[in-house]
Design a protein around this motif. Sequence first.
Motif, short mmCIF file in Angstrom:
data_model
loop_
_atom_site.label_atom_id
_atom_site.label_comp_id
_atom_site.label_asym_id
_atom_site.label_seq_id
_atom_site.Cartn_x
_atom_site.Cartn_y
_atom_site.Cartn_z
N LYS A 174 9.92 -46.49 -42.04
CA LYS A 174 8.10 -46.48 -43.11
C LYS A 174 9.62 -47.38 -43.68
CE LYS A 174 5.17 -45.30 -46.46
NZ LYS A 174 4.27 -44.71 -47.07
N LEU A 198 17.96 -45.65 -56.40
CA LEU A 198 17.80 -45.55 -55.51
C LEU A 198 19.28 -45.41 -54.99
CD1 LEU A 198 14.56 -47.18 -53.61
CD2 LEU A 198 14.96 -44.88 -54.66
N SER A 251 21.59 -42.95 -56.78
CA SER A 251 20.67 -41.04 -56.14
C SER A 251 21.34 -40.92 -55.19
CB SER A 251 19.61 -41.49 -56.45
OG SER A 251 18.78 -41.98 -57.59
N HIS A 252 21.28 -42.20 -54.13
CA HIS A 252 21.89 -41.78 -52.47
C HIS A 252 22.89 -41.35 -52.07
CE1 HIS A 252 20.94 -41.92 -48.13
NE2 HIS A 252 22.43 -42.89 -47.87
N ILE A 306 24.31 -38.21 -53.10
CA ILE A 306 23.71 -37.01 -51.99
C ILE A 306 23.57 -36.81 -50.26
CG2 ILE A 306 22.42 -35.92 -53.82
CD1 ILE A 306 20.41 -37.35 -51.12
N LEU A 334 22.71 -35.00 -46.95
CA LEU A 334 21.68 -35.96 -46.50
C LEU A 334 22.22 -36.24 -44.61
CD1 LEU A 334 19.54 -39.11 -48.01
CD2 LEU A 334 18.86 -36.66 -46.76
N LYS A 383 22.70 -32.42 -43.18
CA LYS A 383 20.75 -31.64 -43.20
C LYS A 383 20.58 -32.23 -41.83
CE LYS A 383 15.93 -32.39 -44.26
NZ LYS A 383 14.93 -33.19 -45.30
N GLN A 384 20.83 -33.52 -41.16
CA GLN A 384 20.20 -34.31 -40.74
C GLN A 384 20.94 -33.39 -39.31
OE1 GLN A 384 17.78 -37.10 -40.19
NE2 GLN A 384 17.24 -37.19 -42.30
N VAL A 428 15.36 -25.81 -43.96
CA VAL A 428 16.62 -26.84 -44.54
C VAL A 428 15.61 -28.41 -44.80
CG1 VAL A 428 17.54 -28.44 -43.09
CG2 VAL A 428 18.31 -26.59 -42.71
N LYS A 473 12.07 -29.32 -48.90
CA LYS A 473 11.76 -30.08 -49.66
C LYS A 473 10.20 -30.74 -49.37
CE LYS A 473 16.28 -30.28 -51.89
NZ LYS A 473 17.65 -30.69 -52.46
N ARG A 474 10.56 -30.98 -48.59
CA ARG A 474 9.37 -32.33 -48.08
C ARG A 474 8.26 -31.43 -48.31
NH1 ARG A 474 10.28 -35.83 -44.70
NH2 ARG A 474 12.06 -34.91 -44.03
N PHE A 533 7.85 -28.91 -50.38
CA PHE A 533 6.95 -28.14 -51.90
C PHE A 533 7.57 -29.34 -53.14
CE2 PHE A 533 7.89 -24.97 -49.00
CZ PHE A 533 5.87 -23.86 -49.21
N ARG A 534 7.67 -30.65 -52.24
CA ARG A 534 8.76 -31.58 -53.16
C ARG A 534 7.95 -31.77 -54.76
NH1 ARG A 534 9.51 -37.80 -51.78
NH2 ARG A 534 7.45 -38.31 -54.28
N ASN A 535 5.88 -32.13 -54.27
CA ASN A 535 5.00 -31.98 -55.51
C ASN A 535 4.19 -30.98 -55.32
OD1 ASN A 535 5.47 -35.13 -55.68
ND2 ASN A 535 4.83 -35.58 -53.41
N SER A 594 12.32 -37.68 -50.05
CA SER A 594 12.21 -36.12 -50.10
C SER A 594 13.89 -35.64 -50.80
CB SER A 594 11.80 -35.18 -49.13
OG SER A 594 10.50 -34.94 -48.10
N ILE A 640 16.20 -36.92 -52.30
CA ILE A 640 17.19 -37.62 -53.58
C ILE A 640 15.85 -37.98 -54.71
CG2 ILE A 640 18.23 -39.37 -52.22
CD1 ILE A 640 16.23 -41.79 -53.12
N TYR A 641 15.06 -37.23 -54.62
CA TYR A 641 13.92 -37.91 -55.30
C TYR A 641 14.64 -37.12 -56.84
CZ TYR A 641 11.00 -33.56 -55.43
OH TYR A 641 11.09 -32.26 -55.98
N ILE A 682 16.91 -36.56 -57.80
CA ILE A 682 18.25 -37.43 -58.35
C ILE A 682 17.85 -38.51 -59.53
CG2 ILE A 682 20.73 -38.34 -58.01
CD1 ILE A 682 21.11 -35.91 -55.85
N TYR A 683 16.79 -39.11 -58.30
CA TYR A 683 16.33 -40.17 -58.45
C TYR A 683 15.68 -40.33 -60.23
CZ TYR A 683 13.26 -44.65 -58.67
OH TYR A 683 12.68 -45.37 -58.95
#
Lengths: 611, 283
Positions: free
Chosen positions: A31, A41, A44-45, A48, A52, A55-56, A603, A606-607, A609-611, B237, B239-240, B242-243
């Motif tokens: 996207k 961004l 932060s990126h 981690i 990441l 994880k991938q 793994v 988070k996708r 349960f993020r919100n 998902s 980095i949010y 920390i961001y």
Amino acid sequence: MFKFEHPYFLFSLFSIVILIILHLIRKKKIKIVYFSTIYFLKKSHKKISRKLKIKQFLLFLFRLIILTALIFLISKTFWIKTGDVITNIADKSSYIVLDNRYTMLRKNSDTTDFEIAKEKIIKFFQNNPNKNYFFYKDELHLITSKEQLESFLDKTDIQYPPYLGNYFNFTKNISKYPKMDGVFVTNIVSETPPENIKLHLIAHKETKNAYLMNLYIKQIDSQIYQVETDVNSEGNSFDTTISLIKDNKKVANKILNLTPNQKQRVTFRFKGDSGKYELQLGDDDLLEDNRMLFSLEKNSLLKIVIINGGMNPIPYLDESFYLMNAIDSSPFRHYWSVTVKNEIEKDIYNSYDLFIFIDSSFPTIYQKELENIISMKKPIFISVGNSTDIEQFNQFWSPYIQWRNLKDENSKNSFKYISMISSEHPIVQKIPFIKSELIEYPIFKYLNFTTEQNITPIISMNDGTPLFVEKIVNGSKWLIFSSTLSRAWGDFPLSTHFAPLIQESILYLLSDKLKKREPYFYTYGEIHKLFPDKILKPDWYKLPNNKNGAYNTQYLFSQFLGKDRKIENSTENTQFLEGEERVYLKNWLILLLFLVLFLEHVVDLKRYFRN
Amino acid sequence: MDYLKEIETILKRTSPHILSALSSQTDDFFGKQPSKKIGQGVEFNHYSQYTEGENVKNIDWKVFGRLEKLFIKKFERDSNERFLFLFDTSKSMLFKGNNSVYSKLEYSFISAGVLTYYLLQSQHPTAYQFSNYFTGYQGERKDFSFFIEQFEKQNIHSALNWSFQENIHKKGRKTVLIFSDFFDDIDFLVSKIKKLSEQHSFHFFHVLDSSEIDLAEKDLTKYIDLESGEEIITDPSEIYKIYKEEIETHIKQLKTSILSSGFHYHQFLTNHKIEENLTSLLK
């Protein structure tokens, strides 16, 4: 080393290569978002990015494992466990089943598989002392000592049918012990055993097995017999032959194409000469399951044919009704069978022992058949019928019998009745005639015999007119009843004397034959109808008078099975193994699948349960 | 965008009473407290008898001591107080999250338009400073449409134009309203205007989209910087968290820096209704 029951599914592994390529070139749609500032961004990126990447990689690895496990699952992956397989049974109660099919008698050197199996069972029992054992013979028997086990093994012998029946049917029978392990000791297996059964194969080879089940013998007509059997196949597809063997000589052969677990009915029709017959399957492993024996005895029955001169050929109706009931109710009825025919078929005279002509004014076109019967010196019983045409009658029976005229008594006062009975004739000697009763059953219509005939009256009426006579024609006995055997011309068939008279008459006519017969062959009430192909059944059936009829052919095969069997050594190169077991990875693969799916979600948690 | 229509819609959503309250509150908020000193922005005009509902702060207690009647001091507004709107028209202001109706810039314009309407109603000289254009002070009600037209004329340029300092020095005390997302170096900005804070009043309107705080995306996303064109592919998902910490720290620092310099700070989230933001602001 892993093996696969459906190895062709392994081609799906190419999809893994595709997955790897897709992962490497990252064709996945990403996207795109135009953002106010990517400063935070990026910051932060950076923190981690290593995590990441891991994880991938993990997600990719998990997906590879899931796909591979699925393919292995579909391919039914297993590995062969060799060695003393049965020692690896779970530590709980087990039952031991010894295969006692004929195939277990196959020899390896001087020892049969059956003997090897018994030794294995004892060895197994001794090597695994801390368990509860049950020996399966018809039911489970608790085994507490080696001696007890040996005693059970001694009592177990090869038998047909084996108490196990078919191995696969057997597994259904033991479904009431699902929580126990089963140790099945056998030498041939063609199907994957249930999970709670540990197979102990003492000999194993490519299975090409077929066996015979059931045998049905039908008599199509007086000479043609039909035999049917079911060929059941196990193991691989293969071609084989089935042969009909008579007195060790092959008389018919059929080629069978067998597919696994198939039941195929095979039919042979043959001319039923007496002898010992055998159906035998060829070219497969288990010769001893492949034989069905039966026997046919020549002229095992006394056969009576009722030939109805009238147009109605149906038994138990009209003129034949009282006659056939008299035969059925005979205490000697098991001696004969009855056939009703409205015409005499060619080529069958020889198979009948007695000819009964009722309503006997036949057209002269059957004269030749009559002469054939007379030439064979067969006994004949003749009665006139209500449709008898005196001229036609005389013409047909000439020159053996002649009647003068038809007497028709319409006045009740002049009714005739039986009053004179020959005291010397064997037919009437055993019948206690009661004259007062005979008056109650008058005969009001009859034919007069001509006086010049050489006849012996057995029963005469009150005016001296012979009613029932014997005549010797060409050396054979004829009995002639000059009225009808129905109530059309009189009430005599209602008399208690009627049935005994008919029965004794038949016994008298067949007395020469009966002397030669053995009581071993018996049947009763059997009727050959006009269209035997359509109505013959191997089972019991109801007679029109609601009595049970039975089939006249002897199922002698049952007496031969288990007696005359010869056990032959398998000449094929059999590979003997100490023990072999397929261990399927199904459960492990499913477990792995769930575990990896779970890990993948953890793994990627988070996708969700993020919100 | 038809800014006039959007502003009118927002004005209609408030009742006349609220309009007047907003107007007076706006005065209270933007102007200093009324003072009797001449030349300090608000001048005494006359007394009128107290009626229920009026602000008790304005009661002249000395008069009450003498006459035993409550009188309210009525002041005349200092029509010389000037208002300067300063707009950040950089590209980052064009960002519009999925849950927002307006971009940050549109939101700033409409908010300023509403405030301008009330100011012109009070005939306060008002001016707009864009990155490359200064409108000059206009104080008539009829000038409202002039200001609105400026929104539509604006092109996207670079960040804040600091030439507004020249405009501040001219003609006495001013209230400066700055609309920006403040993604620039805030310390630099504050240091620039700190000297002016004694004489002038500064209000920082921090205009943000909620998607800038809570990343809306879940799957792997390529983010492209609206201003620099730079790109980054990342997994929101992952980095949010920390961001969010980063952006919240930034906002907190910004707010501390502004408040500690004696300025006013107001956060406007574009997914909130403009009238709600304004109302809460004026309280």
